[in-house]
Design an enzyme around this catalytic site. Structure first.
Site, PDB file in Angstrom:
ATOM      1  N   ASN A 284       0.834  -1.214   0.000  1.00  0.00           N
ATOM      2  CA  ASN A 284       0.000   0.000   0.000  1.00  0.00           C
ATOM      3  C   ASN A 284       0.862   1.254   0.000  1.00  0.00           C
ATOM      4  O   ASN A 284       0.533   2.236  -0.676  1.00  0.00           O
ATOM      5  CB  ASN A 284      -0.961  -0.003   1.184  1.00  0.00           C
ATOM      6  CG  ASN A 284      -2.206  -0.820   0.893  1.00  0.00           C
ATOM      7  OD1 ASN A 284      -3.031  -0.423   0.069  1.00  0.00           O
ATOM      8  ND2 ASN A 284      -2.329  -1.974   1.525  1.00  0.00           N
TER       9      ASN A 284
ATOM     10  N   LEU B  67      -3.078   2.334  18.043  1.00  0.00           N
ATOM     11  CA  LEU B  67      -2.509   3.606  18.518  1.00  0.00           C
ATOM     12  C   LEU B  67      -3.266   4.081  19.756  1.00  0.00           C
ATOM     13  O   LEU B  67      -4.501   4.029  19.800  1.00  0.00           O
ATOM     14  CB  LEU B  67      -2.578   4.654  17.415  1.00  0.00           C
ATOM     15  CG  LEU B  67      -1.591   4.437  16.264  1.00  0.00           C
ATOM     16  CD1 LEU B  67      -1.923   5.379  15.107  1.00  0.00           C
ATOM     17  CD2 LEU B  67      -0.143   4.629  16.715  1.00  0.00           C
TER      18      LEU B  67
ATOM     19  N   ASN C  34      -6.662   4.768   8.209  1.00  0.00           N
ATOM     20  CA  ASN C  34      -6.210   3.370   8.152  1.00  0.00           C
ATOM     21  C   ASN C  34      -6.902   2.680   6.993  1.00  0.00           C
ATOM     22  O   ASN C  34      -8.057   2.968   6.688  1.00  0.00           O
ATOM     23  CB  ASN C  34      -6.592   2.660   9.458  1.00  0.00           C
ATOM     24  CG  ASN C  34      -6.195   1.198   9.472  1.00  0.00           C
ATOM     25  OD1 ASN C  34      -5.063   0.849   9.123  1.00  0.00           O
ATOM     26  ND2 ASN C  34      -7.115   0.331   9.869  1.00  0.00           N
TER      27      ASN C  34
ATOM     28  N   HIS D 212      -8.186  -1.045   5.848  1.00  0.00           N
ATOM     29  CA  HIS D 212      -8.491  -2.342   6.458  1.00  0.00           C
ATOM     30  C   HIS D 212      -9.075  -3.270   5.385  1.00  0.00           C
ATOM     31  O   HIS D 212      -9.961  -2.858   4.626  1.00  0.00           O
ATOM     32  CB  HIS D 212      -9.500  -2.156   7.600  1.00  0.00           C
ATOM     33  CG  HIS D 212      -9.792  -3.440   8.297  1.00  0.00           C
ATOM     34  ND1 HIS D 212      -8.906  -4.032   9.180  1.00  0.00           N
ATOM     35  CD2 HIS D 212     -10.854  -4.285   8.210  1.00  0.00           C
ATOM     36  CE1 HIS D 212      -9.414  -5.166   9.615  1.00  0.00           C
ATOM     37  NE2 HIS D 212     -10.601  -5.343   9.044  1.00  0.00           N
TER      38      HIS D 212
HETATM   39  C1  GAR Z   1      -3.174  -4.827   3.837  1.00  0.00           C
HETATM   40  O1  GAR Z   1      -4.030  -5.803   3.328  1.00  0.00           O
HETATM   41  C2  GAR Z   1      -3.886  -3.960   4.854  1.00  0.00           C
HETATM   42  O2  GAR Z   1      -5.220  -3.708   4.513  1.00  0.00           O
HETATM   43  C3  GAR Z   1      -3.801  -4.832   6.084  1.00  0.00           C
HETATM   44  O3  GAR Z   1      -2.498  -5.347   6.046  1.00  0.00           O
HETATM   45  C4  GAR Z   1      -2.080  -5.467   4.700  1.00  0.00           C
HETATM   46  C5  GAR Z   1      -0.753  -4.738   4.549  1.00  0.00           C
HETATM   47  O4  GAR Z   1      -0.197  -4.973   3.300  1.00  0.00           O
HETATM   48  N1  GAR Z   1      -4.045  -4.076   7.272  1.00  0.00           N
HETATM   49  C6  GAR Z   1      -4.670  -4.582   8.327  1.00  0.00           C
HETATM   50  O5  GAR Z   1      -5.052  -5.727   8.382  1.00  0.00           O
HETATM   51  C7  GAR Z   1      -4.852  -3.610   9.467  1.00  0.00           C
HETATM   52  N2  GAR Z   1      -5.771  -4.147  10.422  1.00  0.00           N
HETATM   53  P1  GAR Z   1       0.964  -4.049   2.747  1.00  0.00           P
HETATM   54  O6  GAR Z   1       2.028  -3.995   3.843  1.00  0.00           O
HETATM   55  O7  GAR Z   1       1.458  -4.778   1.535  1.00  0.00           O
HETATM   56  O8  GAR Z   1       0.379  -2.697   2.439  1.00  0.00           O
END
Ligand code: GAR
Length: 209
Positions: free
Chosen positions: A17, A96, A110, A112
């Site tokens: 991301n 946080l 954020n 999600h």
């Molecule tokens: C993503 O799918 C994000 O939505 C999730 O972790 C992944 C990170 O991927 N976040 C959560 O689950 C937060 N609760 P990335 O490091 O490749 O962006």
């Protein structure tokens, strides 16, 4: 013309991301600049992605702080020093504390990988597959003191296929995350996001006509 919004990005892992946000900025689709990337994990690939793009990136070790609040305040201090106005959690796997959020009121978002309020917390894609929902997706929301409970800015729905595993669903959702996150940041940079209690509105684009 939108101003250039100074961003701080908090990461814990792979950083895809973060990469999508960097790409949007580099391609001129997002009037923002990443001032600082902070990770709570030393080995996070996100740190090397930032470095490859000349973005300051630091690992701040939670073990060096006596408690959550002092760690969070150290993060906040670094972000303030760097001139960050919007904090983006891009795969940041920590909650946080209110002490951090008070420093950035309605300035922390954020992404999600589920349609909140369904499947908050970790392994949202696995939760969705195991529950048997037919539609899941991703959500970008303002962060409050709860776990994935803050006001929702935008969501994209993604179908769950009969043969999906948590991994195949995660991949399909991730493609949408990479589109949605830079877009929401652009709306904020353009000052188009209005928060009224729990409800968030996005004003129409000013085409300058
Ligand atoms: C993503 O799918 C994000 O939505 C999730 O972790 C992944 C990170 O991927 N976040 C959560 O689950 C937060 N609760 P990335 O490091 O490749 O962006």
């Amino acid at each position: 013309m939108a101003r250039v919004l100074p961003l701080g990005v908090l990461v814990s892992g792979r950083g895809s991301n973060l990469e999508a946000v960097i790409r949007a900025i580099e391609e001129g689709r997002l009037p923002a600049r990443i001032k600082l990337v902070l990770s709570n994990r030393k080995e996070a690939r996100a740190l090397s992605i930032a470095a490859q793009h000349g973005i300051p990136a630091e690992f701040i070790d939670p073990k060096n702080y006596p408690d959550r609040e002092s760690y969070d305040l150290a993060l906040a201090a670094r972000l303030k020093e760097a001139g960050v106005e919007l904090v983006v959690l891009a795969g940041f796997m920590r909650i946080l504390s209110p002490a951090f959020l008070e420093q950035f009121p309605l300035k922390v978002i954020n992404i999600h990988p589920a349609l909140l309020p369904s499947f908050p917390g970790v392994e949202a894609q696995r939760q969705a597959v195991e529950y048997g929902v037919k539609i899941s997706g991703c959500t970008v929301h303002f962060v409050d003191a709860g776990v994935d409970t803050g006001p929702i800015i935008a969501q994209v729905a993604v179908p769950v296929e009969d043969n999906d595993t948590p991994e195949t669903l995660a991949q399909r959702i991730l493609e949408q995350e990479h589109r949605l996150l830079p877009e929401v940041i652009r709306w904020i940079a353009e000052d188009r996001v209005v928060v009224k209690g729990r409800r968030v509105y996005v004003r129409k684009e000013d085409k300058g006509e």
